[in-house]
Design a protein around this motif. Structure first.
Motif, PDB file in Angstrom:
ATOM      1  N   TYR A 139      41.464  43.384  34.654  1.00  0.00           N
ATOM      2  CA  TYR A 139      41.170  42.034  35.121  1.00  0.00           C
ATOM      3  C   TYR A 139      41.937  41.058  34.232  1.00  0.00           C
ATOM      4  O   TYR A 139      42.852  41.465  33.515  1.00  0.00           O
ATOM      5  N   THR A 140      41.546  39.778  34.262  1.00  0.00           N
ATOM      6  CA  THR A 140      42.286  38.813  33.455  1.00  0.00           C
ATOM      7  C   THR A 140      42.149  39.122  31.962  1.00  0.00           C
ATOM      8  O   THR A 140      41.068  39.499  31.547  1.00  0.00           O
ATOM      9  N   ARG A 192      48.553  31.326  44.846  1.00  0.00           N
ATOM     10  CA  ARG A 192      48.141  30.775  43.544  1.00  0.00           C
ATOM     11  C   ARG A 192      47.392  31.860  42.795  1.00  0.00           C
ATOM     12  O   ARG A 192      46.173  31.902  42.762  1.00  0.00           O
ATOM     13  N   LEU A 194      45.822  33.430  39.849  1.00  0.00           N
ATOM     14  CA  LEU A 194      45.282  32.859  38.607  1.00  0.00           C
ATOM     15  C   LEU A 194      45.964  31.505  38.385  1.00  0.00           C
ATOM     16  O   LEU A 194      46.154  30.746  39.327  1.00  0.00           O
ATOM     17  N   LYS A 210      39.759  42.787  41.708  1.00  0.00           N
ATOM     18  CA  LYS A 210      38.447  42.203  42.037  1.00  0.00           C
ATOM     19  C   LYS A 210      37.546  43.280  42.637  1.00  0.00           C
ATOM     20  O   LYS A 210      36.358  43.347  42.350  1.00  0.00           O
ATOM     21  N   GLU A 282      40.640  34.870  47.959  1.00  0.00           N
ATOM     22  CA  GLU A 282      40.949  34.857  46.536  1.00  0.00           C
ATOM     23  C   GLU A 282      42.362  34.336  46.293  1.00  0.00           C
ATOM     24  O   GLU A 282      43.321  34.798  46.920  1.00  0.00           O
ATOM     25  N   ASP A 283      42.462  33.384  45.413  1.00  0.00           N
ATOM     26  CA  ASP A 283      43.753  32.894  44.922  1.00  0.00           C
ATOM     27  C   ASP A 283      44.698  32.407  46.030  1.00  0.00           C
ATOM     28  O   ASP A 283      45.908  32.651  45.989  1.00  0.00           O
ATOM     29  N   ASP A 305      35.941  32.809  46.301  1.00  0.00           N
ATOM     30  CA  ASP A 305      35.581  33.089  44.915  1.00  0.00           C
ATOM     31  C   ASP A 305      36.005  31.963  43.979  1.00  0.00           C
ATOM     32  O   ASP A 305      35.298  31.628  43.034  1.00  0.00           O
ATOM     33  N   ASP A 306      37.164  31.385  44.232  1.00  0.00           N
ATOM     34  CA  ASP A 306      37.697  30.366  43.327  1.00  0.00           C
ATOM     35  C   ASP A 306      36.943  29.047  43.455  1.00  0.00           C
ATOM     36  O   ASP A 306      36.800  28.313  42.485  1.00  0.00           O
ATOM     37  N   ASN A 447      43.093  30.620  33.925  1.00  0.00           N
ATOM     38  CA  ASN A 447      43.483  32.005  33.636  1.00  0.00           C
ATOM     39  C   ASN A 447      44.963  32.218  33.932  1.00  0.00           C
ATOM     40  O   ASN A 447      45.521  31.490  34.741  1.00  0.00           O
ATOM     41  N   ASN A 491      33.599  33.336  33.682  1.00  0.00           N
ATOM     42  CA  ASN A 491      34.492  33.866  34.713  1.00  0.00           C
ATOM     43  C   ASN A 491      33.659  34.288  35.919  1.00  0.00           C
ATOM     44  O   ASN A 491      32.564  34.839  35.763  1.00  0.00           O
ATOM     45  N   ASN A 492      34.217  34.047  37.111  1.00  0.00           N
ATOM     46  CA  ASN A 492      33.458  34.378  38.324  1.00  0.00           C
ATOM     47  C   ASN A 492      33.124  35.872  38.442  1.00  0.00           C
ATOM     48  O   ASN A 492      32.333  36.256  39.304  1.00  0.00           O
TER      49      ASN A 492
HETATM   50  O1  OAA Z   1      40.469  36.114  38.381  1.00  0.00           O
HETATM   51  C1  OAA Z   1      39.893  35.483  37.473  1.00  0.00           C
HETATM   52  O2  OAA Z   1      39.881  35.826  36.299  1.00  0.00           O
HETATM   53  C2  OAA Z   1      39.130  34.237  37.849  1.00  0.00           C
HETATM   54  C3  OAA Z   1      39.702  33.660  39.064  1.00  0.00           C
HETATM   55  O3  OAA Z   1      39.240  33.881  40.163  1.00  0.00           O
HETATM   56  C4  OAA Z   1      40.950  32.907  38.949  1.00  0.00           C
HETATM   57  O4  OAA Z   1      41.343  32.537  37.846  1.00  0.00           O
HETATM   58  O5  OAA Z   1      41.562  32.684  39.995  1.00  0.00           O
END
Ligand code: OAA
Ligand code: MG
Length: 591
Positions: A139-140, A192, A194, A210, A282-283, A305-306, A447, A491-492
């Motif tokens: 993950y991040t 986009r 992170l 995720k 996501e993103d 999620d964001d 992130n 963090n989500n």
């Molecule tokens: O992925 C992560 O760490 C948190 C998140 O959703 C992002 O930064 O877009």
């Protein structure tokens, strides 16, 4: 069982036997020694799993050296494995040792990906047992670097790729995926990733990561998870020129062409998997993220999620932090740097909570919250037209050109970074904040680590140890003036696995904002006195499965209350039920 048996004879995986099964345990027990029911004894289940060489190459069933002597005989594995047998614990010990040998995080990422592709249960066993150590890898921040270099490190494809080339055939593409019973989809278009910007098709690392967390942290079984990347091109010139780039080599499709592809996708998902499949966006870039959520929230089970996950995790952290910084939520003043998905999403959920707690209209509650974007403080007198999602935050105030002036003018008690741009909480900004707050709450949420608005070290040093600090990506504990400060991770990842589990176990068909508040409340309730004593506003990730069960239960309870849950009757004890549904990575016995 009649029809199920027939399906098995037809060669369908036993995992498909009960499409209504909640998450994991129950269905999979068909394999287990602990489920020796009459049904099982007559189920010719070995027809459905590979045997011999193919069994060793099937990550879902492979156990490597952990195949017992009996299993080696029964499944044509003799000679295909060296004579020694191993336990899963010993395999875990060996792998953790190997992973720790790598100095470079990306090498650890690749080693873990290979394990996931070779032996799925062992991968999840490692992840669950070593969550704090391995989260920064799968993950991040490491997943960000992996996406940037995805083309170069690409080996086997993971997840499903849907590009403009597949327009008109998306349903067909979904049917190519080997699993039929899907409970959670995480989808990105890579625009986009992170705070790293447009990574096009290489954003696939994010849905894959995720969903690994959905299983490890939330207990949704891996076969029910589907990572998807929608490739409409990329505007990243570097990638377009990169000979190893894995995506469509064209500029991003926009407007009608984009909307049509996404609409076909959303329709195909519902047609193929029904209305109870969770679709987590996501993103996506801001404009598309808000539009897609608004467009599909009343017809599909969608969750961004964001916007929403980040909002719930930050609200939980802020509410928990009140124990350390004092006051009630409505007595605080919030300043955001960044007015995109995360910024406005968090702001809106805080306003909603204030409104519910103090019985004021949400418009009134919003006045406690100020946002700064690239053009300065968002105020009503702004000349340029504001994007819709920023409009609720355009309060009466004279123009203020940048963050430092906004800090001085607004005098916030809470400073939240959601800008996607690193190093923007400068010494001057933090010192100004600390000059009028005994205990400033600083959340640097962007992130990966490189994009964090400030580091833990900076937050503690510049406030002389007075800050309560959490960040989106992890920072190590920091010693200042003889005292060790432990930064929290806002963090989500705390929210989405449990949130999604709650949707799945209740059979929810829609997401409502009250379910986000329920998730947030459950998370805040998991912060213990021991955590507070260390200055923490989140519980440790080592407890995440327990936390996820609490979140899932609260979300499911709200879904039943709101009448959007379809799984009836409602289980009496939702926490216990959530826990009982969670996937276990322990090996099953094969007969
Ligand atoms: O992925 C992560 O760490 C948190 C998140 O959703 C992002 O930064 O877009
Ligand atoms: Mg995200």
């Amino acid at each position: 069982m009649e029809s199920a048996l027939k399906e098995v004879r037809d060669g369908v995986s036993v995992l498909d036997l009960d499409p209504t099964a909640a998450v994991g345990g129950g269905v999979e027990d068909v394999y287990g020694e602990d489920a020796a029911t009459e049904d099982q004894l007559v189920t010719p289940w070995t027809f459905s799993v590979a045997s011999g060489y193919s069994l060793l190459r099937d990550p879902q069933y492979n156990k490597g050296l952990a195949f017992t002597e009996k299993e080696r005989d029964a499944h044509y594995l003799r000679g295909l494995l060296p004579p020694a047998t191993s336990t899963q614990q010993l395999q875990e010990k060996k792998l953790m040792h190997n992973i720790r040998q790598y100095q470079v995080p990306l090498q650890k990422y690749m080693a873990l990906t290979e394990l996931q592709e070779r032996n799925e249960r062992l991968f999840y066993k490692l992840l669950i047992d070593n969550v704090e150590e391995l989260l920064p890898i799968v993950y991040t921040p490491t997943v960000g670097e992996a996406c940037q270099k995805y083309g170069s490190i690409f080996r086997r494809p993971q997840g499903l790729y849907i590009s403009l080339k597949e327009k008109g055939r998306i349903l067909e593409v979904l049917k190519n995926w080997p699993e039929r019973t899907i409970q959670v989809i995480v989808v990105t278009d890579g625009e986009r990733i992170l705070g790293l910007g447009d990574l096009g098709c290489q954003g696939m690392g994010i849905p894959v990561g995720k969903l690994a967390l959905y299983t490890a942290l939330g207990g949704v079984r891996p076969s029910a998870c589907l990572p998807i990347t929608i490739d409409v091109g990329t505007n990243n010139e570097q990638l377009l020129k990169d000979e190893f780039y894995i995506g469509l080599r064209q500029k991003r499709a926009t407007g009608k062409e984009y909307a049509e592809l996404l609409h076909e996708f959303m329709g195909a998902v519902k047609q193929n998997y029904g209305e109870k499949v969770v679709v987590q966006f996501e993103d996506f870039a801001n404009h598309n993220a808000f539009e897609l959520l608004a467009k599909y929230r009343n017809t599909h089970l969608v969750f961004n999620d964001d916007i929403q996950g980040t909002a719930a995790v930050v609200l939980a952290g802020v509410v928990a932090a009140l124990k350390l910084i004092g006051g009630t939520l409505s007595e605080h003043k919030f300043l955001f740097l960044g007015a995109g998905e995360a910024g406005t999403g968090i702001a809106e959920l805080i306003a909603l909570e204030i409104s519910k707690k103090t019985n004021v209209p949400v418009e009134e509650a919003r006045k406690k919250i100020w946002l700064v974007d690239s053009k300065g403080l968002i105020v009503s007198s702004r000349k340029e037209s504001l994007q819709n999602f920023k409009k609720p935050w355009a309060h009466e105030h004279e123009p203020v050109k940048d963050l430092i002036d906004a800090v001085k003018a607004i005098k916030p008690t809470v400073l939240i970074g959601t800008s996607g741009i690193g190093k923007t909480f400068t010494k001057e900004v933090i010192e100004a904040l600390a000059s009028f707050n005994e205990k400033p709450l600083i959340l640097a949420l962007s992130n990966p680590t490189s994009q964090s608005e400030c580091t833990a070290e900076e937050a503690y040093t510049w406030t002389k140890g007075r800050a309560i600090f959490a960040s989106g990506s992890p920072f190590d504990p920091f010693e200042y003036d003889g005292k060790v400060y432990i930064p929290g991770q806002s963090n989500n990842a705390y929210i989405f696995p449990g949130f999604g589990l709650g949707l799945v176990i209740s059979g929810a068909i829609r997401v409502h904002d009250d379910m986000l508040l329920a998730a947030s409340e459950a998370l805040a309730g998991q912060v213990s006195k021991e955590n507070f004593d260390k200055g923490l506003i989140y519980p440790p990730f080592s407890k995440i499965r327990k936390i996820s069960a609490e979140i899932a239960a609260n979300v499911a309870a709200k879904a039943y209350e709101l009448g959007v849950a379809t799984r009836l009757p409602r289980p009496e004890n939702l926490v216990k039920y959530a826990e009982s549904c969670m996937y276990s990575p322990l090996y099953r016995s094969y007969r």
